[in-house]
Design an enzyme around this catalytic site. Sequence first.
Site, mmCIF file in Angstrom:
data_model
loop_
_atom_site.group_PDB
_atom_site.id
_atom_site.type_symbol
_atom_site.label_atom_id
_atom_site.label_comp_id
_atom_site.label_asym_id
_atom_site.label_seq_id
_atom_site.Cartn_x
_atom_site.Cartn_y
_atom_site.Cartn_z
ATOM 1 N N SER A 71 11.960 27.380 -21.533
ATOM 2 C CA SER A 71 13.267 26.755 -21.342
ATOM 3 C C SER A 71 13.307 25.505 -22.209
ATOM 4 O O SER A 71 12.909 25.544 -23.387
ATOM 5 C CB SER A 71 13.448 26.451 -19.859
ATOM 6 N N TYR A 76 24.098 25.702 -25.502
ATOM 7 C CA TYR A 76 22.637 25.872 -25.477
ATOM 8 C C TYR A 76 22.102 25.531 -24.086
ATOM 9 O O TYR A 76 21.342 26.290 -23.495
ATOM 10 C CB TYR A 76 21.994 24.978 -26.539
ATOM 11 N N LYS A 107 19.970 27.737 -21.201
ATOM 12 C CA LYS A 107 18.658 27.390 -20.629
ATOM 13 C C LYS A 107 18.754 27.179 -19.105
ATOM 14 O O LYS A 107 17.823 27.485 -18.372
ATOM 15 C CB LYS A 107 18.084 26.152 -21.329
ATOM 16 N N SER A 123 6.992 34.109 -34.920
ATOM 17 C CA SER A 123 6.871 33.926 -36.365
ATOM 18 C C SER A 123 6.974 32.459 -36.769
ATOM 19 O O SER A 123 6.816 32.129 -37.933
ATOM 20 C CB SER A 123 7.960 34.728 -37.082
HETATM 21 N N1 LIG Z 1 11.796 22.794 -31.042
HETATM 22 C C1 LIG Z 1 12.337 22.179 -30.017
HETATM 23 O O1 LIG Z 1 12.679 20.987 -30.096
HETATM 24 C C2 LIG Z 1 12.478 22.895 -28.688
HETATM 25 C C3 LIG Z 1 12.626 22.102 -27.535
HETATM 26 C C4 LIG Z 1 12.771 22.728 -26.296
HETATM 27 C C5 LIG Z 1 12.751 24.107 -26.205
HETATM 28 N N2 LIG Z 1 12.614 24.846 -27.345
HETATM 29 C C6 LIG Z 1 12.618 26.312 -27.179
HETATM 30 O O2 LIG Z 1 11.400 26.815 -27.688
HETATM 31 C C7 LIG Z 1 11.573 28.155 -28.141
HETATM 32 C C8 LIG Z 1 10.967 28.297 -29.528
HETATM 33 O O3 LIG Z 1 11.621 27.406 -30.402
HETATM 34 P P1 LIG Z 1 10.949 26.807 -31.721
HETATM 35 O O4 LIG Z 1 11.137 25.345 -31.672
HETATM 36 O O5 LIG Z 1 9.612 27.343 -31.941
HETATM 37 O O6 LIG Z 1 12.018 27.359 -32.799
HETATM 38 P P2 LIG Z 1 11.831 28.159 -34.195
HETATM 39 O O7 LIG Z 1 10.749 27.538 -34.978
HETATM 40 O O8 LIG Z 1 13.206 28.218 -34.759
HETATM 41 O O9 LIG Z 1 11.346 29.614 -33.739
HETATM 42 C C9 LIG Z 1 12.203 30.529 -33.109
HETATM 43 C C10 LIG Z 1 11.539 31.888 -33.071
HETATM 44 O O10 LIG Z 1 12.374 32.791 -32.370
HETATM 45 C C11 LIG Z 1 12.529 33.973 -33.160
HETATM 46 N N3 LIG Z 1 13.801 34.590 -32.814
HETATM 47 C C12 LIG Z 1 15.045 34.062 -32.876
HETATM 48 N N4 LIG Z 1 15.942 34.967 -32.519
HETATM 49 C C13 LIG Z 1 15.271 36.095 -32.196
HETATM 50 C C14 LIG Z 1 15.658 37.391 -31.762
HETATM 51 N N5 LIG Z 1 16.940 37.728 -31.587
HETATM 52 N N6 LIG Z 1 14.674 38.305 -31.505
HETATM 53 C C15 LIG Z 1 13.370 37.993 -31.684
HETATM 54 N N7 LIG Z 1 12.957 36.789 -32.108
HETATM 55 C C16 LIG Z 1 13.893 35.858 -32.366
HETATM 56 C C17 LIG Z 1 12.444 33.483 -34.608
HETATM 57 O O11 LIG Z 1 12.046 34.490 -35.524
HETATM 58 P P3 LIG Z 1 13.088 35.444 -36.300
HETATM 59 O O12 LIG Z 1 14.195 34.553 -36.776
HETATM 60 O O13 LIG Z 1 12.285 36.078 -37.405
HETATM 61 O O14 LIG Z 1 13.533 36.459 -35.296
HETATM 62 C C18 LIG Z 1 11.305 32.464 -34.462
HETATM 63 O O15 LIG Z 1 10.066 33.132 -34.469
HETATM 64 C C19 LIG Z 1 13.082 28.429 -28.077
HETATM 65 O O16 LIG Z 1 13.368 29.186 -26.925
HETATM 66 C C20 LIG Z 1 13.691 27.043 -27.955
HETATM 67 O O17 LIG Z 1 14.929 27.076 -27.282
HETATM 68 C C21 LIG Z 1 12.468 24.283 -28.577
#
Ligand SMILES: NC(=O)c1ccc[n+]([C@@H]2O[C@H](COP(=O)([O-])OP(=O)(O)OC[C@H]3O[C@@H](n4cnc5c(N)ncnc54)[C@H](OP(=O)(O)O)[C@@H]3O)[C@@H](O)[C@H]2O)c1
Length: 277
Positions: A134, A148, A152, A12
């Site tokens: 990750s 966190y 990971k 989402s």
């Molecule tokens: N952005 C960064 O800097 C970064 C860097 C390295 C890795 N990551 C990793 O990338 C992945 C995606 O992150 P993002 O940056 O896209 O963050 P985001 O924009 O906050 O998106 C997180 C997504 O996960 C969903 N979510 C959270 N808890 C959930 C649950 N219990 N069940 C189902 N869905 C769930 C949220 O939707 P709902 O709240 O509606 O459930 C949302 O769609 C994560 O695993 C994060 O650790 C991010």
Amino acid sequence: MAQQTVLITGASSGIGKATAKLLAEKGYRVFGAARRPEVANDLADEAKSKGHDLTLLSMDVRDDASVKAGLDKIGEVDILVNNAGFAVDGPLEEMTVADLEDQFATNVSGPFRLITAVLPGMRQRGRGVIVNVSSISGVVASPLNGIYSSSKWALEALSESLHFEVGHFGIRIHIIEPGSVETPFGDNARRVGAAAGNESPYHDLIEQWETAQEKLNPGGSTTQPEEVAAVIVDAIENGDKLRYPVGNDANMVITARKNMDFEAFESVMRQQLGLTW
Ligand SMILES: NC(=O)c1ccc[n+]([C@@H]2O[C@H](COP(=O)([O-])OP(=O)(O)OC[C@H]3O[C@@H](n4cnc5c(N)ncnc54)[C@H](OP(=O)(O)O)[C@@H]3O)[C@@H](O)[C@H]2O)c1
């Protein structure tokens, strides 16, 4: 080959949403899951108008019944992208076991629940791809993100073991390791203790670490979610290695960590980031 069915969690927002969009554009049958799938109604509407095969699903990866109900709607999953995740930030001393369990419930038990649910079908069909999102934090741990990072690191270990166990059955495992990506991830983090602005002996560390991060990513994150999506799709379609760092920060830090012992790495990072704590 027949149209491939992909399930991507956390679709989402951010990386998951960009990945669902790209996969749908490329002709996959895409199921995008989140607890609040309606947040991405714009994505579903756009896909529909273009004739793309994209369905949003309500699914909480922390909950057995919710995951089962979602999987029952999909049927066979050819490709699983475990992307849903969030961060609990703060000094470890100010965390509780409940904070640790909260973090692991989404970032570790969530992917594990989905992996164990789809593996039997993939094994019987003799093919499948599992991509686990990750982080740079799955390779290096930094101050204030110990919980966190440990989630990971756990996901990395699960992925590495799986790689050895299921490659034999024709199932590929890939780990995506982005650095800082411009998404609502930071806003969605749950901050504890000093990280939440509370009175704390770690107050000065928070300030120093914010300055350090600015040095690592001058002007904020530069990596866009679409760049991570492109790497995820490349891993699905052409994947020939286990790990995929994404972004200049991730590539720089992960390469440095790989090529140095911990003491040399710490010394270089402290110097580069001005960390004296
Ligand atoms: N952005 C960064 O800097 C970064 C860097 C390295 C890795 N990551 C990793 O990338 C992945 C995606 O992150 P993002 O940056 O896209 O963050 P985001 O924009 O906050 O998106 C997180 C997504 O996960 C969903 N979510 C959270 N808890 C959930 C649950 N219990 N069940 C189902 N869905 C769930 C949220 O939707 P709902 O709240 O509606 O459930 C949302 O769609 C994560 O695993 C994060 O650790 C991010």
